[in-house]
Each structure stands twice: as C-alpha cells, then as structure tokens.
Design a protein around this motif. Structure first.
Motif, PDB file in Angstrom:
ATOM      1  N   GLY A 172      76.043   4.320  -7.188  1.00 32.17           N
ATOM      2  CA  GLY A 172      76.786   3.753  -6.073  1.00 32.17           C
ATOM      3  C   GLY A 172      77.446   4.845  -5.276  1.00 32.17           C
ATOM      4  N   GLN A 173      78.166   4.437  -4.233  1.00 31.85           N
ATOM      5  CA  GLN A 173      78.924   5.407  -3.455  1.00 31.85           C
ATOM      6  C   GLN A 173      80.229   4.789  -2.994  1.00 31.85           C
ATOM      7  OE1 GLN A 173      76.891   6.762   0.019  1.00 31.85           O
ATOM      8  NE2 GLN A 173      76.813   4.760   0.977  1.00 31.85           N
ATOM      9  N   VAL A 174      81.263   5.599  -2.886  1.00 32.51           N
ATOM     10  CA  VAL A 174      82.562   5.136  -2.389  1.00 32.51           C
ATOM     11  C   VAL A 174      82.443   5.043  -0.875  1.00 32.51           C
ATOM     12  CG1 VAL A 174      85.007   5.690  -2.175  1.00 32.51           C
ATOM     13  CG2 VAL A 174      83.796   6.200  -4.298  1.00 32.51           C
ATOM     14  N   VAL A 175      82.750   3.845  -0.338  1.00 31.26           N
ATOM     15  CA  VAL A 175      82.652   3.650   1.109  1.00 31.26           C
ATOM     16  C   VAL A 175      84.022   3.480   1.766  1.00 31.26           C
ATOM     17  CG1 VAL A 175      80.298   2.777   1.092  1.00 31.26           C
ATOM     18  CG2 VAL A 175      82.202   1.170   0.840  1.00 31.26           C
ATOM     19  N   ALA A 176      85.079   3.334   0.974  1.00 28.24           N
ATOM     20  CA  ALA A 176      86.440   3.260   1.512  1.00 28.24           C
ATOM     21  C   ALA A 176      87.418   3.654   0.415  1.00 28.24           C
ATOM     22  CB  ALA A 176      86.754   1.846   2.002  1.00 28.24           C
ATOM     23  N   GLY A 177      88.447   4.395   0.774  1.00 27.48           N
ATOM     24  CA  GLY A 177      89.471   4.785  -0.182  1.00 27.48           C
ATOM     25  C   GLY A 177      88.997   5.871  -1.113  1.00 27.48           C
ATOM     26  N   GLY A 178      89.528   5.826  -2.337  1.00 31.10           N
ATOM     27  CA  GLY A 178      89.162   6.810  -3.344  1.00 31.10           C
ATOM     28  C   GLY A 178      89.979   8.085  -3.295  1.00 31.10           C
ATOM     29  N   ASN A 179      91.014   8.105  -2.440  1.00 29.38           N
ATOM     30  CA  ASN A 179      91.836   9.301  -2.301  1.00 29.38           C
ATOM     31  C   ASN A 179      93.257   9.066  -2.810  1.00 29.38           C
ATOM     32  OD1 ASN A 179      89.794  10.803  -0.948  1.00 29.38           O
ATOM     33  ND2 ASN A 179      90.186   9.568   0.852  1.00 29.38           N
ATOM     34  N   GLY A 180      93.420   8.170  -3.762  1.00 31.39           N
ATOM     35  CA  GLY A 180      94.734   7.835  -4.287  1.00 31.39           C
ATOM     36  C   GLY A 180      95.370   6.714  -3.463  1.00 31.39           C
ATOM     37  N   GLU A 181      96.600   6.369  -3.813  1.00 34.36           N
ATOM     38  CA  GLU A 181      97.279   5.277  -3.141  1.00 34.36           C
ATOM     39  C   GLU A 181      97.474   5.601  -1.689  1.00 34.36           C
ATOM     40  OE1 GLU A 181     100.617   3.449  -5.208  1.00 34.36           O
ATOM     41  OE2 GLU A 181      99.949   4.489  -6.999  1.00 34.36           O
ATOM     42  N   ALA A 237      90.400  -1.851  -7.803  1.00 31.15           N
ATOM     43  CA  ALA A 237      91.821  -1.866  -7.437  1.00 31.15           C
ATOM     44  C   ALA A 237      92.600  -0.631  -7.870  1.00 31.15           C
ATOM     45  CB  ALA A 237      92.487  -3.123  -7.986  1.00 31.15           C
ATOM     46  N   LEU A 238      92.552  -0.266  -9.131  1.00 29.42           N
ATOM     47  CA  LEU A 238      93.403   0.825  -9.590  1.00 29.42           C
ATOM     48  C   LEU A 238      92.836   2.203  -9.285  1.00 29.42           C
ATOM     49  CD1 LEU A 238      94.913  -0.645 -12.865  1.00 29.42           C
ATOM     50  CD2 LEU A 238      95.837  -0.626 -10.547  1.00 29.42           C
ATOM     51  N   ASN A 239      91.602   2.274  -8.825  1.00 31.88           N
ATOM     52  CA  ASN A 239      91.066   3.518  -8.279  1.00 31.88           C
ATOM     53  C   ASN A 239      91.231   3.557  -6.758  1.00 31.88           C
ATOM     54  OD1 ASN A 239      90.206   5.014 -10.540  1.00 31.88           O
ATOM     55  ND2 ASN A 239      88.386   3.745 -10.735  1.00 31.88           N
ATOM     56  N   HIS A 240      91.763   2.474  -6.186  1.00 30.81           N
ATOM     57  CA  HIS A 240      92.055   2.407  -4.748  1.00 30.81           C
ATOM     58  C   HIS A 240      90.821   2.728  -3.905  1.00 30.81           C
ATOM     59  CE1 HIS A 240      96.199   2.196  -6.051  1.00 30.81           C
ATOM     60  NE2 HIS A 240      95.975   3.268  -6.776  1.00 30.81           N
ATOM     61  N   ARG A 241      89.732   1.994  -4.177  1.00 31.89           N
ATOM     62  CA  ARG A 241      88.500   2.276  -3.449  1.00 31.89           C
ATOM     63  C   ARG A 241      87.601   1.046  -3.386  1.00 31.89           C
ATOM     64  NH1 ARG A 241      85.327   5.913  -8.072  1.00 31.89           N
ATOM     65  NH2 ARG A 241      85.099   4.208  -9.562  1.00 31.89           N
ATOM     66  N   ILE A 242      86.657   1.113  -2.479  1.00 31.73           N
ATOM     67  CA  ILE A 242      85.578   0.134  -2.399  1.00 31.73           C
ATOM     68  C   ILE A 242      84.301   0.894  -2.716  1.00 31.73           C
ATOM     69  CG2 ILE A 242      84.300  -1.491  -0.952  1.00 31.73           C
ATOM     70  CD1 ILE A 242      87.204  -2.336  -1.314  1.00 31.73           C
ATOM     71  N   VAL A 243      83.540   0.385  -3.685  1.00 28.36           N
ATOM     72  CA  VAL A 243      82.301   1.033  -4.102  1.00 28.36           C
ATOM     73  C   VAL A 243      81.134   0.164  -3.652  1.00 28.36           C
ATOM     74  CG1 VAL A 243      80.983   1.926  -6.054  1.00 28.36           C
ATOM     75  CG2 VAL A 243      83.466   2.012  -6.107  1.00 28.36           C
ATOM     76  N   GLU A 244      80.117   0.800  -3.101  1.00 22.34           N
ATOM     77  CA  GLU A 244      78.920   0.102  -2.611  1.00 22.34           C
ATOM     78  C   GLU A 244      77.740   0.441  -3.522  1.00 22.34           C
ATOM     79  OE1 GLU A 244      77.131   0.252   1.705  1.00 22.34           O
ATOM     80  OE2 GLU A 244      76.513   2.007   0.547  1.00 22.34           O
ATOM     81  N   TRP A 245      77.008  -0.606  -3.902  1.00 26.90           N
ATOM     82  CA  TRP A 245      75.779  -0.426  -4.678  1.00 26.90           C
ATOM     83  C   TRP A 245      74.658  -1.102  -3.912  1.00 26.90           C
ATOM     84  CZ3 TRP A 245      75.074   2.002  -9.449  1.00 26.90           C
ATOM     85  CH2 TRP A 245      76.235   2.516 -10.018  1.00 26.90           C
ATOM     86  N   GLY A 286      84.898   7.666 -12.437  1.00 29.23           N
ATOM     87  CA  GLY A 286      83.546   8.134 -12.118  1.00 29.23           C
ATOM     88  C   GLY A 286      82.827   7.090 -11.282  1.00 29.23           C
ATOM     89  N   ILE A 287      81.774   7.477 -10.596  1.00 28.02           N
ATOM     90  CA  ILE A 287      81.063   6.535  -9.741  1.00 28.02           C
ATOM     91  C   ILE A 287      80.397   5.427 -10.572  1.00 28.02           C
ATOM     92  CG2 ILE A 287      78.841   7.752  -9.623  1.00 28.02           C
ATOM     93  CD1 ILE A 287      80.710   5.958  -6.740  1.00 28.02           C
TER      94      ILE A 287
END
Length: 89
Positions: A80-89, A65-73, A41-42
């Motif tokens: 927050g919001q996902v700014v990169a990744g988040g679509n699996g490996e 790391a294990l959600n494969h994303r960069i989250v911005e706050w 979740g965000i």
C-alpha cells in the motif's frame, strides 16, 4: 488514556445499504491490509478506524487512526501507500 477508551467504544454508524437479516456470509476471506501486528510500517496498522472501497477500481482506503494517516491499497497491489497524513499528529 481515558480518551482512548472513549474513542474505541463508540459504535459505528449503520451503512446506507441494508443487509437482509437472512443474508449468508461467505465462509472464507482474504486479508487485504494489516495482519502484521501493530506498528507504523506500510504493512501494519495501529487502530484502523475506517474503511472505504472505491466501487470503480476496487481501491481500498483505510483510516489508520493512531498512525494519523490514510493508507491506499490498489486492487492486486503487493504494497500500500500513504496518501494522507503519516507525519504525526
């Protein structure tokens, strides 16, 4: 799972900013991201591995790391919001 253990025990490299050995840390703090258990979740992180704070606007970026994303706050944001990744490996 051995790769995960290896992944988790590597020490972080020191910062380019030296902290004086007699520095005193403030005794209270504020949770700015995570704190809601593991998940995708965000408002959740799963193996946060890196943190960067933008000096200009105090935006925080977290490598999840294990959600494969960069989250911005952003400063003062309630989500927050996902700014990169988040679509699996």
């Amino acid at each position: 799972m051995l790769w995960l253990l290896d992944f988790l025990i590597h020490p972080l490299r020191g910062s380019s900013i030296d902290i004086h050995p007699n520095a005193r840390w403030q005794q209270n703090g504020l949770t700015v991201a995570g704190g809601n258990g593991y998940g995708n979740g965000i408002n959740q992180l799963y193996c946060p591995w890196g943190l960067y704070v933008d000096d200009d606007d105090q935006t925080i970026y977290i490598a999840d790391a294990l959600n494969h994303r960069i989250v911005e706050w952003k400063w003062g944001a309630t989500s927050g919001q996902v700014v990169a990744g988040g679509n699996g490996e």
